[in-house]
Motif scaffolding. Structure first.
Motif, PDB file in Angstrom:
ATOM      1  N   CYS A 193       0.821  -1.214   0.000  1.00 50.64           N
ATOM      2  CA  CYS A 193       0.000   0.000   0.000  1.00 50.64           C
ATOM      3  C   CYS A 193       0.853   1.261   0.000  1.00 50.64           C
ATOM      4  O   CYS A 193       0.445   2.293  -0.558  1.00 50.64           O
ATOM      5  CB  CYS A 193      -0.971  -0.006   1.174  1.00 50.64           C
ATOM      6  N   SER A 197       0.805   4.193  -2.726  1.00 52.50           N
ATOM      7  CA  SER A 197       0.428   5.524  -2.246  1.00 52.50           C
ATOM      8  C   SER A 197       1.425   6.583  -2.712  1.00 52.50           C
ATOM      9  O   SER A 197       1.032   7.690  -3.114  1.00 52.50           O
ATOM     10  CB  SER A 197       0.332   5.516  -0.722  1.00 52.50           C
ATOM     11  N   ARG A 202      -0.927  10.122  -2.663  1.00 55.27           N
ATOM     12  CA  ARG A 202      -1.906  10.178  -1.571  1.00 55.27           C
ATOM     13  C   ARG A 202      -2.086   8.764  -1.028  1.00 55.27           C
ATOM     14  O   ARG A 202      -1.763   7.788  -1.719  1.00 55.27           O
ATOM     15  CB  ARG A 202      -3.250  10.708  -2.077  1.00 55.27           C
ATOM     16  N   PRO A 203      -2.596   8.608   0.192  1.00 53.17           N
ATOM     17  CA  PRO A 203      -2.798   7.266   0.742  1.00 53.17           C
ATOM     18  C   PRO A 203      -3.776   6.449  -0.104  1.00 53.17           C
ATOM     19  O   PRO A 203      -4.870   6.919  -0.433  1.00 53.17           O
ATOM     20  CB  PRO A 203      -3.367   7.540   2.139  1.00 53.17           C
ATOM     21  N   ILE A 204      -3.362   5.254  -0.461  1.00 53.02           N
ATOM     22  CA  ILE A 204      -4.168   4.327  -1.259  1.00 53.02           C
ATOM     23  C   ILE A 204      -4.505   3.114  -0.400  1.00 53.02           C
ATOM     24  O   ILE A 204      -3.633   2.575   0.291  1.00 53.02           O
ATOM     25  CB  ILE A 204      -3.409   3.863  -2.519  1.00 53.02           C
ATOM     26  N   ARG A 220      -3.986   0.321   4.231  1.00 54.86           N
ATOM     27  CA  ARG A 220      -3.776   1.729   3.922  1.00 54.86           C
ATOM     28  C   ARG A 220      -2.700   2.279   4.853  1.00 54.86           C
ATOM     29  O   ARG A 220      -2.756   2.068   6.060  1.00 54.86           O
ATOM     30  CB  ARG A 220      -5.089   2.502   4.128  1.00 54.86           C
ATOM     31  N   SER A 223      -1.305   8.591   6.857  1.00 51.60           N
ATOM     32  CA  SER A 223      -1.126   9.800   6.039  1.00 51.60           C
ATOM     33  C   SER A 223       0.226  10.454   6.328  1.00 51.60           C
ATOM     34  O   SER A 223       0.861  11.008   5.427  1.00 51.60           O
ATOM     35  CB  SER A 223      -2.257  10.788   6.324  1.00 51.60           C
ATOM     36  N   VAL A 226       3.031   8.955   4.253  1.00 48.96           N
ATOM     37  CA  VAL A 226       2.991   9.409   2.861  1.00 48.96           C
ATOM     38  C   VAL A 226       3.486  10.846   2.764  1.00 48.96           C
ATOM     39  O   VAL A 226       4.243  11.212   1.855  1.00 48.96           O
ATOM     40  CB  VAL A 226       1.562   9.273   2.291  1.00 48.96           C
TER      41      VAL A 226
END
Length: 306
Positions: A193, A197, A202-204, A220, A223, A226
């Motif tokens: 992930c 990301s 962005r966070p995926i 995930r 944040s 990332v």
């Protein structure tokens, strides 16, 4: 005294000879709970107890839950750990071994985490396994120890699940004046992930975790992990389950220390065509641990994969 211990930071002669450069190992597999998780989680648990918590509640695929259970036992505070159905029998046994109450809920960590938060009582404190800024200063202490003894590496290799360890390492690099040291963030295919990301900016969230590295089982990333990539050089590297397991077995042979496939992803990254590692003369690998690993399980998977 903190609940965690100082761990060795040593040169691996075997890896150094194989790669033709200096490879240093930060051996956090030697923590009393079996992984780096005790650094941040121990500090958080101590703070929550001081604030009046009468029970710790957490969610985990293994190592974090074991660290919370260990911390609770040492501090005399009851613990409930919720694990997903994908957690191994050994992880569940280790959590119970440390004296915690165990609940199994959901197919992935996300479902286990939602359930854990739903059963919180008025005097309970929730201990997040990775996405809590309170954890990161504790995890950063491993870099404090590296900086105190030296040498300074040209690159640091660290496995990424939800991003708690990564955030701690990055905080540690920054506060020790090592902000110019690039980080290689490693994952296994099917638990990648963070790499996805960073590619997306962005966070995926992954639809599911398909890797055997269940300790990398956050669908995930945080944040904060990332966001760090906007201000620090981070190279994502994704390896196969087979490569991670092979790296674990080689590490066991070379250093007589058993780690799990999530940690194996960092060891396996040494053999990849990483531009950051190719340019480095001195590499530090965070051997984050994994008390849930067994030799039999690693060998069985290695045989099945040929």
């Amino acid at each position: 005294m903190p609940l965690h211990i100082q761990t060795p930071y040593i040169r691996s002669r075997a890896a150094s000879l194989r790669l033709g450069k200096d490879v240093f190992l930060k051996l956090d597999a030697l923590q009393p709970s079996g992984s780096f998780k005790l650094r941040g989680i121990g500090a958080v648990c101590e703070a929550r107890q001081a604030a009046g918590a009468r029970r710790f509640v957490s969610s985990s695929s293994g190592n974090a839950g074991i660290a919370v259970a260990y911390s609770g036992r040492e501090l005399g505070v009851p613990v409930l750990v919720v694990v997903p159905e994908s957690s191994s029998a050994r992880a569940r046994d280790r959590i119970r071994f440390e004296g915690a109450e165990l609940a199994v809920h959901g197919a992935s960590w996300a479902e286990a985490n939602a359930y854990a938060q739903s059963v919180m009582g008025a005097n309970d404190a929730f201990v997040h396994p990775f996405d809590d800024p309170g954890l990161w200063p504790g995890h950063a202490t491993m870099v404090d120890e590296m900086a105190a003894t030296g040498p300074k590496p040209d690159a640091v290799v660290v496995a990424v699940g939800g991003g708690g360890l990564l955030c701690g390492v990055l905080e540690g690099l920054a506060r020790n004046g090592w902000g110019d040291v690039p980080v290689v963030a490693t994952e296994t295919e099917g638990a990648d992930c963070y790499a996805r990301s960073l590619q997306a900016g962005r966070p995926i969230e992954l639809p599911a975790i398909t890797s055997i590295a269940t300790s990398l089982g956050a669908k995930r990333p945080s944040s904060a992990a990332v966001e760090w990539a906007t201000r620090h050089s981070i190279e994502p590297v994704v390896v196969s389950d087979a490569a991670a397991v092979a790296a674990c077995l080689r590490f066991l042979d070379e250093h007589q220390l058993l780690v799990e496939p999530s940690c194996g992803s960092a060891l396996a990254a040494l053999e990849t065509a990483s531009p950051v590692l190719a340019a480095a003369s001195r590499i530090a690998v965070i051997v984050c641990g994994g008390v849930t690993a067994t030799v039999e399980a690693l060998q069985d998977f290695h045989r099945r994969e040929g």
